[in-house]
Design a protein around this motif. Structure first.
Motif, PDB file in Angstrom:
ATOM      1  N   GLY A 104      26.014  56.138 -55.326  1.00 29.53           N
ATOM      2  CA  GLY A 104      27.356  56.605 -55.018  1.00 29.53           C
ATOM      3  C   GLY A 104      27.447  58.106 -54.852  1.00 29.53           C
ATOM      4  O   GLY A 104      28.201  58.608 -54.010  1.00 29.53           O
ATOM      5  N   ALA A 109      30.228  58.083 -52.019  1.00 31.18           N
ATOM      6  CA  ALA A 109      30.976  56.825 -52.074  1.00 31.18           C
ATOM      7  C   ALA A 109      30.890  56.278 -53.490  1.00 31.18           C
ATOM      8  O   ALA A 109      30.188  55.293 -53.743  1.00 31.18           O
ATOM      9  CB  ALA A 109      30.403  55.825 -51.069  1.00 31.18           C
ATOM     10  N   ILE A 167      32.814  54.567 -55.471  1.00 33.03           N
ATOM     11  CA  ILE A 167      33.271  53.208 -55.762  1.00 33.03           C
ATOM     12  C   ILE A 167      32.302  52.191 -55.161  1.00 33.03           C
ATOM     13  O   ILE A 167      31.745  51.343 -55.857  1.00 33.03           O
ATOM     14  CB  ILE A 167      34.693  52.978 -55.230  1.00 33.03           C
ATOM     15  CG1 ILE A 167      35.672  53.977 -55.867  1.00 33.03           C
ATOM     16  CG2 ILE A 167      35.145  51.552 -55.517  1.00 33.03           C
ATOM     17  CD1 ILE A 167      37.081  53.906 -55.299  1.00 33.03           C
ATOM     18  N   TYR A 187      29.447  62.008 -58.686  1.00 28.61           N
ATOM     19  CA  TYR A 187      30.157  62.415 -57.481  1.00 28.61           C
ATOM     20  C   TYR A 187      30.925  63.713 -57.705  1.00 28.61           C
ATOM     21  O   TYR A 187      30.871  64.645 -56.888  1.00 28.61           O
ATOM     22  CB  TYR A 187      31.107  61.295 -57.076  1.00 28.61           C
ATOM     23  CG  TYR A 187      32.083  61.644 -55.969  1.00 28.61           C
ATOM     24  CD1 TYR A 187      31.659  61.739 -54.660  1.00 28.61           C
ATOM     25  CD2 TYR A 187      33.432  61.858 -56.254  1.00 28.61           C
ATOM     26  CE1 TYR A 187      32.550  62.047 -53.641  1.00 28.61           C
ATOM     27  CE2 TYR A 187      34.327  62.160 -55.255  1.00 28.61           C
ATOM     28  CZ  TYR A 187      33.889  62.253 -53.947  1.00 28.61           C
ATOM     29  OH  TYR A 187      34.782  62.564 -52.951  1.00 28.61           O
ATOM     30  N   SER A 231      30.906  45.701 -51.867  1.00 31.35           N
ATOM     31  CA  SER A 231      30.448  47.084 -51.747  1.00 31.35           C
ATOM     32  C   SER A 231      30.234  47.479 -50.287  1.00 31.35           C
ATOM     33  O   SER A 231      30.437  48.647 -49.929  1.00 31.35           O
ATOM     34  CB  SER A 231      29.161  47.292 -52.545  1.00 31.35           C
ATOM     35  OG  SER A 231      28.170  46.358 -52.193  1.00 31.35           O
ATOM     36  N   LEU A 258      33.570  48.623 -49.040  1.00 25.50           N
ATOM     37  CA  LEU A 258      34.012  49.858 -49.681  1.00 25.50           C
ATOM     38  C   LEU A 258      33.193  51.064 -49.221  1.00 25.50           C
ATOM     39  O   LEU A 258      33.735  52.165 -49.058  1.00 25.50           O
ATOM     40  CB  LEU A 258      33.927  49.709 -51.198  1.00 25.50           C
ATOM     41  CG  LEU A 258      34.994  48.796 -51.819  1.00 25.50           C
ATOM     42  CD1 LEU A 258      34.675  48.523 -53.283  1.00 25.50           C
ATOM     43  CD2 LEU A 258      36.385  49.417 -51.683  1.00 25.50           C
ATOM     44  N   ILE A 259      31.897  50.880 -49.013  1.00 31.04           N
ATOM     45  CA  ILE A 259      31.072  51.991 -48.541  1.00 31.04           C
ATOM     46  C   ILE A 259      31.468  52.366 -47.119  1.00 31.04           C
ATOM     47  O   ILE A 259      31.591  53.554 -46.785  1.00 31.04           O
ATOM     48  CB  ILE A 259      29.577  51.625 -48.622  1.00 31.04           C
ATOM     49  CG1 ILE A 259      29.140  51.511 -50.083  1.00 31.04           C
ATOM     50  CG2 ILE A 259      28.716  52.673 -47.903  1.00 31.04           C
ATOM     51  CD1 ILE A 259      27.764  50.908 -50.272  1.00 31.04           C
ATOM     52  N   ALA A 278      34.664  54.293 -47.329  1.00 32.34           N
ATOM     53  CA  ALA A 278      34.498  55.622 -47.928  1.00 32.34           C
ATOM     54  C   ALA A 278      33.877  56.616 -46.962  1.00 32.34           C
ATOM     55  O   ALA A 278      34.149  57.819 -47.032  1.00 32.34           O
ATOM     56  CB  ALA A 278      33.634  55.512 -49.187  1.00 32.34           C
TER      57      ALA A 278
END
Length: 415
Positions: free
Chosen positions: A152, A157, A159, A191, A364, A367-368, A371
Motif C-alpha cells: 500500500g 494505495a 486501503i 503511506y 482489492s 480499490l487499487i 486509488a
C-alpha cells in the motif's frame, strides 16, 4: 491447531506495534523510490533511443544473475505465498537479494512493479518485529500487516494495498480477519510516512475522467467489460504457465535465466515500446494516446510475454500493476470494437476486472484501481471486478493460494 487468543491489552499493543512497523516500511519505501526514480531518470536521459533498451536489459540480466548467484534467489510471488502458508514468516535475509535485484530490474525495464519488492521488505519487518515483541501467535498477523503496508505504501494505495495481502494468499477471501485492523494501521502509517518525507507527488496517479454520477448504462458497460476480461485473463494465465515450464527446462544456472529474460525484455521494449517498464509510468501514455485495435492487441501480447519472462527469468517484482495495464489495454480495445462504450470507463473497469480474474482478489483490485485514478466512481469499477471474479472460477493463476492451516476462530479475552 489451537485458536488464536489475545487479551484486549495485547491486541491494542499489537496495533501500536503495527503503526511502528508501518513507519519503518514507509521510510524504506521512500528511500527506495527516490533512488529508483533518480537512477532511472538519469540513465534513460542518457540512453533515450529505444534501441538502447536491448543492451541495457541484457546487461541488467547479467548483473542480476551475478547477484543471485552470489547470494540466493528468494522466489517470486508464488514462493512468497507458499512460504507464508508453510512457515508463516518472511526472513530479513530475503532482503539481501530482493532490494538490489528489484532496483536494477525497475531501472532496466522489467514488467514487474515495486510492490513485489516492498511486500517482501514489509513482510520481513513484520516477522522481525513479531520475534522482538513476542506476542503469542502474532507472527502471521504482523507478517501480513507488513506485506500490506509495503504494498500500500509504495503504490500510494493504503486501503487496496492492505486488502490485497489479506485476499491474495487465500481462495476464500479474507480468512485472517483478525489481521484486518493491524494491516490497515500499518499500511496507513507507511503511506503517511512516505507522504510526509517524500511528498504526495511520488505516488503514481493515472489521469482519468471521473465517472460521477453513476448511470444505468455505465453499470451495464462495466459488467460487460468484466466478462470480456475473462478469456484474456485465461490466455495470460496459460501463457504465463507455459513460459514458466520452458524456463524450467532451461539451464539451471540462474545467470542464464536472468540474461535470457533481459534479452527478451529488451527486444520487446524496442519493438513494442509500451511493453517496457512495469506499467505505472506508461499508463498515462495509454490514456492520452490514440491507438489502433491492432496496436493495442500487439501491445497486450508483448506485455504478457514480458511479464512472464520477468518473473520466470528470476527478475524480482510485483505483477499487480502490470495486470492492471493489461486490463486497461483490454478495455481500450473493447471500446474500439463496441460503439458507444466510453473508453475511460472501459479502461478503469478492465484494470480492476483483469487483475480480479487472474489473482482472485475482487475487492482489492477495485480499490487499487480507484486509488490510482483521480476519483473514479467506486460502483462501476467494483461491479466489473466482482463480475469478473464470480464468472471466472476456472482461472487459477496463483496455485499456491490455499486455506489457512490453523483454526480461523479468533477470541479476544479479558484475561
Amino acid at each position: 491447531m489451537d485458536s488464536i487468543r489475545l487479551n484486549e491489552r495485547d491486541f491494542h499493543h499489537m496495533l501500536i506495534v503495527a503503526a511502528i512497523l508501518g513507519v519503518g516500511v514507509g521510510l524504506v519505501a521512500t528511500a527506495f523510490r527516490v533512488v529508483w526514480l533518480f537512477l532511472k531518470h538519469h540513465l534513460w536521459e542518457l540512453f533515450a533511443a529505444t534501441y538502447w533498451r536491448i543492451p541495457v536489459s541484457i546487461g541488467a540480466g547479467i548483473l542480476i544473475g551475478g547477484i543471485l548467484y552470489s547470494t540466493f534467489y528468494p522466489g517470486a510471488l508464488a514462493a512468497l505465498v507458499q512460504q507464508f502458508h508453510t512457515e508463516g514468516r518472511v526472513d530479513l535475509e530475503d532482503n539481501i537479494p530482493i532490494l538490489p535485484v528489484g532496483l536494477i530490474g525497475l531501472i532496466a525495464g522489467q514488467n514487474a512493479g515495486p510492490e513485489g519488492v516492498m511486500s517482501v521488505v514489509g513482510g520481513s519487518f513484520g516477522t522481525y518485529i513479531s520475534d522482538i515483541v513476542g506476542f503469542e501467535n502474532s507472527t502471521k498477523l504482523l507478517t501480513l500487516a507488513g506485506m500490506g503496508a509495503g504494498f500500500g505504501t509504495i503504490l500510494g494505495a493504503p486501503i487496496g494495498g492492505a486488502l490485497l495481502w489479506l485476499e491474495l494468499p487465500h481462495r476464500r477471501g479474507l480468512e485472517y480477519y483478525e489481521a484486518i485492523i493491524p494491516t490497515f494501521v500499518a499500511s496507513f502509517a507507511g503511506y503517511l510516512t512516505e507522504a510526509t518525507f517524500g511528498g504526495m507527488h511520488l505516488f503514481p496517479v493515472w489521469e482519468t475522467a471521473s465517472l460521477v454520477p453513476v448511470t444505468i448504462p455505465q453499470l451495464g458497460w462495466a459488467t460487460a467489460v468484466g466478462v470480456v476480461c475473462i478469456p484474456f485473463g485465461l490466455v495470460y494465465s496459460q501463457l504465463f504457465s507455459r513460459i514458466g515450464n520452458s524456463f524450467r527446462g532451461l539451464s539451471p544456472a540462474v545467470y542464464v535465466k536472468t540474461t535470457v529474460a533481459g534479452a527478451v525484455i529488451g527486444v520487446l521494449g524496442w519493438l513494442v515500446p509500451l511493453s517496457y517498464f512495469y506499467g505505472g509510468s506508461k499508463m498515462n501514455v495509454l490514456l492520452e494516446g490514440s491507438f489502433s485495435l491492432g496496436t493495442l492487441l500487439v501491445t497486450l501480447g508483448a506485455v504478457m510475454i514480458a511479464a512472464a519472462f520477468t518473473i520466470h527469468g528470476n527478475w524480482i517484482g510485483g505483477l499487480i500493476i502490470p495486470h492492471m495495464f493489461m486490463g486497461a489495454l483490454v478495455g481500450q480495445a473493447t471500446a474500439l470494437v463496441v460503439p458507444g462504450l466510453p473508453p475511460g470507463l472501459a479502461m478503469l473497469a478492465g484494470m480492476a476486472a483483469f487483475n480480479s480474474v487472474v489473482t482472485g482478489t475482487p475487492l482489492s483490485s477495485a480499490l487499487i484501481a480507484i486509488a490510482l485514478t483521480d476519483g473514479a466512481s467506486i460502483t462501476p469499477v467494483f461491479l466489473a471486478s466482482l463480475m469478473a471474479f464470480v464468472a471466472s472460477p476456472s482461472v487459477r493463476f496463483l496455485e499456491e493460494a490455499a486455506p489457512r492451516s490453523e483454526s480461523p476462530n479468533f477470541h479476544i479475552t479479558n484475561d
